[in-house]
Design a protein around this motif. Sequence first.
Motif, mmCIF file in Angstrom:
data_model
loop_
_atom_site.group_PDB
_atom_site.id
_atom_site.type_symbol
_atom_site.label_atom_id
_atom_site.label_comp_id
_atom_site.label_asym_id
_atom_site.label_seq_id
_atom_site.Cartn_x
_atom_site.Cartn_y
_atom_site.Cartn_z
ATOM 1 N N GLY A 56 40.049 47.086 59.176
ATOM 2 C CA GLY A 56 38.279 46.929 59.401
ATOM 3 C C GLY A 56 38.213 45.968 58.819
ATOM 4 N N LEU A 57 38.824 46.311 57.075
ATOM 5 C CA LEU A 57 37.711 45.900 55.753
ATOM 6 C C LEU A 57 37.883 44.196 56.090
ATOM 7 N N GLY A 58 39.599 44.223 56.268
ATOM 8 C CA GLY A 58 40.650 43.133 56.338
ATOM 9 C C GLY A 58 39.723 42.265 57.415
ATOM 10 N N CYS A 59 38.988 42.800 58.052
ATOM 11 C CA CYS A 59 38.579 41.416 59.643
ATOM 12 C C CYS A 59 37.122 41.451 59.468
ATOM 13 N N PHE A 60 36.638 42.568 58.557
ATOM 14 C CA PHE A 60 35.682 42.108 58.352
ATOM 15 C C PHE A 60 35.055 40.912 57.085
ATOM 16 N N ALA A 61 36.327 40.348 56.030
ATOM 17 C CA ALA A 61 36.285 39.528 55.218
ATOM 18 C C ALA A 61 36.543 38.089 56.455
ATOM 19 N N LEU A 62 38.135 38.887 56.799
ATOM 20 C CA LEU A 62 37.812 37.143 57.359
ATOM 21 C C LEU A 62 36.786 36.608 58.010
ATOM 22 N N GLY A 63 36.303 37.240 58.723
ATOM 23 C CA GLY A 63 35.432 36.748 59.987
ATOM 24 C C GLY A 63 33.843 36.350 59.147
ATOM 25 N N GLY A 64 33.820 37.342 57.660
ATOM 26 C CA GLY A 64 32.743 36.642 57.345
ATOM 27 C C GLY A 64 32.739 35.543 56.773
ATOM 28 N N ARG A 65 34.083 35.569 56.152
ATOM 29 C CA ARG A 65 35.009 33.715 55.769
ATOM 30 C C ARG A 65 34.732 32.527 56.598
ATOM 31 N N LEU A 78 32.610 32.691 59.206
ATOM 32 C CA LEU A 78 31.595 32.465 59.993
ATOM 33 C C LEU A 78 30.915 31.391 58.592
ATOM 34 N N LYS A 79 31.269 30.964 57.241
ATOM 35 C CA LYS A 79 30.041 31.310 55.971
ATOM 36 C C LYS A 79 30.951 29.596 57.015
ATOM 37 N N SER A 80 32.450 29.541 56.624
ATOM 38 C CA SER A 80 32.900 27.991 56.433
ATOM 39 C C SER A 80 32.496 27.152 58.034
ATOM 40 N N ALA A 81 31.874 27.754 58.843
ATOM 41 C CA ALA A 81 31.606 27.054 60.284
ATOM 42 C C ALA A 81 30.286 26.794 59.774
ATOM 43 N N ALA A 82 29.105 27.332 58.896
ATOM 44 C CA ALA A 82 28.527 27.090 58.391
ATOM 45 C C ALA A 82 27.803 26.049 57.911
ATOM 46 N N ALA A 83 29.006 25.797 56.787
ATOM 47 C CA ALA A 83 29.652 24.789 55.900
ATOM 48 C C ALA A 83 29.515 23.330 56.305
ATOM 49 N N ASP A 120 33.760 22.218 66.533
ATOM 50 C CA ASP A 120 33.794 22.903 68.132
ATOM 51 C C ASP A 120 33.448 24.889 67.332
ATOM 52 N N GLY A 121 33.536 25.255 68.995
ATOM 53 C CA GLY A 121 32.663 26.606 67.833
ATOM 54 C C GLY A 121 34.004 27.674 67.660
ATOM 55 N N ASP A 122 34.752 26.859 68.060
ATOM 56 C CA ASP A 122 35.966 28.147 67.060
ATOM 57 C C ASP A 122 35.879 28.597 66.512
ATOM 58 N N ASP A 123 35.753 28.595 65.296
ATOM 59 C CA ASP A 123 35.968 28.941 64.015
ATOM 60 C C ASP A 123 34.648 30.498 64.525
ATOM 61 N N LEU A 124 33.553 29.751 64.777
ATOM 62 C CA LEU A 124 32.393 30.528 65.212
ATOM 63 C C LEU A 124 32.499 31.821 66.075
ATOM 64 N N GLU A 125 33.200 31.367 67.674
ATOM 65 C CA GLU A 125 34.159 32.569 68.107
ATOM 66 C C GLU A 125 34.818 33.699 67.217
ATOM 67 N N ARG A 126 35.718 33.140 66.482
ATOM 68 C CA ARG A 126 37.039 34.250 65.783
ATOM 69 C C ARG A 126 36.032 34.667 65.051
ATOM 70 N N GLY A 127 35.094 34.738 64.466
ATOM 71 C CA GLY A 127 34.708 34.615 62.856
ATOM 72 C C GLY A 127 33.547 35.616 63.746
ATOM 73 N N PHE A 128 33.507 35.616 64.823
ATOM 74 C CA PHE A 128 32.365 37.464 65.165
ATOM 75 C C PHE A 128 33.174 37.580 66.311
ATOM 76 N N MET A 129 34.841 37.233 66.661
ATOM 77 C CA MET A 129 34.449 38.730 67.309
ATOM 78 C C MET A 129 35.888 39.360 66.290
ATOM 79 N N LEU A 130 35.511 38.952 64.808
ATOM 80 C CA LEU A 130 36.527 39.604 64.359
ATOM 81 C C LEU A 130 35.710 40.841 63.163
ATOM 82 N N LEU A 131 34.713 40.361 63.613
ATOM 83 C CA LEU A 131 33.517 41.230 63.017
ATOM 84 C C LEU A 131 33.469 42.271 64.165
ATOM 85 N N VAL A 132 33.411 42.400 65.751
ATOM 86 C CA VAL A 132 33.601 43.388 66.522
ATOM 87 C C VAL A 132 34.857 44.003 66.091
ATOM 88 N N PHE A 133 36.205 43.422 65.648
ATOM 89 C CA PHE A 133 37.115 43.708 66.010
ATOM 90 C C PHE A 133 37.270 45.423 64.070
#
Length: 83
Positions: free
Chosen positions: A15-24, A26-31, A58-71
Motif C-alpha cells: 500500500g505504501l509503495g503504491c502511494f509512493a509510485l502513484g504520487g510520483r 501524478l507529480k511527473s504528469a503535472a510537471a 497522454d493521460g496514461d500517467d494520470l490514469e496509472r497514478g490514480f489507479m496506484l493511489l486506489v490500489f
Amino acid sequence: MVNVSPISLVAIVVGLGCFALGGRLLKSAAAARRVARSDDPEFVLDPTREDPPDDELDGDDLERGFMLLVFGALALLFAAISL
C-alpha cells in the motif's frame, strides 16, 4: 505490544509503495504539463529557452497514478482489516 501478521505487513508495504509510485506519476504528469505550456512565466522571461517539444501528452500517467493511489488505499484497508 501489537502482533502484526506477515499478511498485514506485506499489505502495508504494498500500500505504501503504491502511494509512493502513484504520487510520483501524478507529480511527473503535472510537471510535464507545466513544461509543455508556452504561457509559462519563466518561458516568457527567458527568450533564449528553446521551444517546448510538440509531443502530445497522454493521460496514461494520470490514469496509472490514480489507479496506484486506489490500489494503495485498498491494500492499506486490507492491512487494517487483517490486523
